[in-house]
Structures are given as C-alpha cells and as structure tokens.
Design a protein around this motif. Structure first.
Motif, short mmCIF file in Angstrom:
data_model
loop_
_atom_site.label_atom_id
_atom_site.label_comp_id
_atom_site.label_asym_id
_atom_site.label_seq_id
_atom_site.Cartn_x
_atom_site.Cartn_y
_atom_site.Cartn_z
N PHE A 39 15.64 -22.75 5.56
CA PHE A 39 15.17 -21.61 6.33
C PHE A 39 16.22 -20.51 6.40
N LYS A 40 17.49 -20.88 6.46
CA LYS A 40 18.54 -19.87 6.47
C LYS A 40 18.61 -19.13 5.15
N ASP A 41 18.39 -19.85 4.05
CA ASP A 41 18.32 -19.19 2.75
C ASP A 41 17.11 -18.27 2.67
N ALA A 42 16.00 -18.72 3.19
CA ALA A 42 14.77 -17.94 3.12
C ALA A 42 14.81 -16.68 3.99
N GLN A 43 15.57 -16.71 5.07
CA GLN A 43 15.60 -15.55 5.94
C GLN A 43 16.36 -14.38 5.32
N HIS A 44 17.18 -14.67 4.31
CA HIS A 44 17.94 -13.62 3.65
C HIS A 44 17.26 -13.10 2.38
#
Length: 46
Positions: free
Chosen positions: A35-40
C-alpha cells in the motif's frame, strides 16, 4: 417474520462481516509495504 425480512437481515450481517474482513486485511502489517508503494504511484514520473 417473512422471507424478505430474513434475507435482508442475512444480507446486512454478511455485508458487515465482509467489511470487517476487508478492514482487517487492509490494516495488516504484511500488506503495508504494498500500500505504501501504491500510494506513490500517482507521483512517479516515467
């Protein structure tokens, strides 16, 4: 109780259980990296 009321109760309980399952899945530490990768993604430039 008639059949439509029983179906409505069943659907409401089923929807709530699915909501809780998705909530637990989203807040697990194992998924936080994805999710942290996807938020960027919107800010990444090609």
């Amino acid at each position: 109780m008639d059949t439509i009321t029983i179906l409505r109760i069943f659907f409401t309980v089923l929807t709530f259980v699915l909501f809780v399952i998705i909530l637990v899945w989203a807040w697990r530490n194992r998924n936080s990296v994805q999710f942290k990768d996807a938020q960027h993604l919107p800010f990444d430039q090609d």
